[in-house]
Design a protein around this motif. Structure first.
Motif, short mmCIF file in Angstrom:
data_model
loop_
_atom_site.label_atom_id
_atom_site.label_comp_id
_atom_site.label_asym_id
_atom_site.label_seq_id
_atom_site.Cartn_x
_atom_site.Cartn_y
_atom_site.Cartn_z
N ALA A 124 36.97 3.20 -36.26
CA ALA A 124 38.03 3.63 -35.34
C ALA A 124 37.55 3.62 -33.89
O ALA A 124 37.73 4.59 -33.15
CB ALA A 124 38.53 5.02 -35.73
N ASP A 183 40.08 4.45 -31.06
CA ASP A 183 40.80 5.72 -31.21
C ASP A 183 41.31 6.24 -29.87
O ASP A 183 42.38 6.84 -29.80
CB ASP A 183 39.86 6.74 -31.85
N ASN A 184 40.58 5.99 -28.79
CA ASN A 184 40.98 6.49 -27.47
C ASN A 184 41.72 5.46 -26.63
O ASN A 184 41.97 5.70 -25.44
CB ASN A 184 39.73 6.97 -26.72
N GLN A 194 45.35 -0.65 -38.59
CA GLN A 194 45.64 0.58 -37.84
C GLN A 194 44.52 1.61 -37.95
O GLN A 194 44.50 2.59 -37.19
CB GLN A 194 46.96 1.19 -38.33
N ARG A 195 43.58 1.40 -38.87
CA ARG A 195 42.42 2.30 -38.95
C ARG A 195 41.61 2.27 -37.66
O ARG A 195 40.90 3.23 -37.34
CB ARG A 195 41.53 1.91 -40.13
N PHE A 231 42.66 2.56 -34.78
CA PHE A 231 43.23 3.46 -33.78
C PHE A 231 43.18 4.92 -34.21
O PHE A 231 43.58 5.80 -33.45
CB PHE A 231 44.69 3.10 -33.50
N GLN A 232 42.70 5.18 -35.41
CA GLN A 232 42.75 6.56 -35.91
C GLN A 232 41.46 6.90 -36.62
O GLN A 232 41.15 6.33 -37.68
CB GLN A 232 43.93 6.76 -36.86
N SER A 233 40.70 7.83 -36.07
CA SER A 233 39.45 8.26 -36.70
C SER A 233 39.76 9.20 -37.85
O SER A 233 40.85 9.73 -37.97
CB SER A 233 38.55 8.95 -35.68
N ASP A 238 41.14 12.62 -37.15
CA ASP A 238 42.53 12.70 -36.69
C ASP A 238 43.51 12.43 -37.81
O ASP A 238 44.72 12.54 -37.63
CB ASP A 238 42.78 11.69 -35.55
N ALA A 239 42.98 12.00 -38.99
CA ALA A 239 43.88 11.63 -40.10
C ALA A 239 44.54 12.86 -40.69
O ALA A 239 44.04 13.96 -40.63
CB ALA A 239 43.07 10.89 -41.17
#
Length: 288
Positions: free
Chosen positions: A258, A261-262, A279-280, A282-284, A287-288
């Motif tokens: 990710a 992520d920022n 999409q992983r 963009f999301q750590s 944050d899931a």
């Protein structure tokens, strides 16, 4: 509540007494040997007193034969019991030694693991410092001879890439897919700025791969890498992953950790570009 009383046989009571003598619960060898000494002294005293009272009824030879005949087997039994206690105590000491050796081995393993982590972190933070120095060493000169240095250069990079993409999209005028236009635009951009960005992306890739190959990937190291990247850096990294000819390996790492992520997704050149990567990225996990 019903309490059940267990009745012990004489054999079981004798075994328990023998076990308490040769293998005390607290493994107190001095107490066991002292009990044996007490038994020997008490037996000797009883035999001696009994024979003193009988000395007047028998000769000294008969008294000596009786004294020796009673005590010799008794002392032999006590000697055998002492040897048995010594064997049991040696077994206990060996068992305790094995436990202590196992604890020492576990402590040594933890110490080695701690040293490995310290060595890993020392190398990791040194790599981050080198990466920061690479960013600070970048400089750009525009047509008006204005110099931009360090992390501010990435704003210029992204502005120039945006301009190239818009020009290519207008030039192609729908003849090719947007993904092909995007890759062509990045190819043009890369030819101009490979000197400044080539080393940057290669080193950043190796930092992430170093963390991946280490046994401490669950630490805060990826978060520290993400914290190093500005918005423009994450945007350029995103397009490097999806549009560069050599971005597939970095794309896999970005998805696994990710790294984006920022990234301010609203600043992507086109919203459809966000679907070109899993999409992983963009999301750590936090944050899931």
């Amino acid at each position: 509540m019903v309490t059940t009383t267990v009745t012990m046989t004489p054999s079981q009571k004798l075994y328990r007494a023998f076990r308490s003598l040769v293998a005390p619960r607290r493994r107190n060898s001095i107490r066991s040997l002292y009990r044996l000494f007490q038994v020997a002294v008490a037996t000797l005293a009883v035999v001696l007193v009994a024979n003193l009272f009988a000395i007047g009824k028998s000769s000294f030879g008969e008294w000596g034969d009786f004294f020796g005949g009673v005590l010799n087997p008794l002392f032999t039994l006590l000697t055998f019991t002492g040897v048995l206690i010594t064997i049991v105590l040696q077994q206990t000491e060996l068992r305790e030694s094995r436990v202590e050796m196992r604890r020492s081995a576990d402590a040594l393993h933890e110490q080695n693991k701690s040293m490995q982590r310290q060595n890993f972190e020392a190398t990791f933070f040194q790599m981050l410092a080198v990466h920061t120095s690479l960013v600070n060493a970048i400089d750009l000169v525009d047509e008006h001879n204005r110099i931009t240095r360090g992390r501010d250069c990435f704003s210029v990079f992204y502005t120039r890439f945006n301009k190239i993409y818009r020009e290519q999209a207008s030039k192609e005028n729908g003849k090719y897919t947007d993904e092909r236009v995007l890759k062509r635009s990045y190819q043009i951009f890369w030819k101009v700025h490979q000197v400044e960005l080539g080393h940057y992306f290669r080193y950043l890739y190796n930092i992430v791969r170093y963390v991946k190959e280490a046994p401490f990937v669950d630490g805060p190291y990826i978060r520290l890498i993400r914290a190093q990247l500005s918005d423009q850096e994450t945007l350029l990294l995103f397009y490097n992953c999806i549009a560069s000819q050599h971005g597939s390996r970095f794309k896999a790492l970005a998805e696994d950790f990710a790294l984006l992520d920022n990234m301010p997704q609203i600043r992507a050149l086109k919203e459809s570009h966000l679907s070109l990567i899993d999409q992983r990225a963009f999301q750590s996990a936090s944050d899931a």
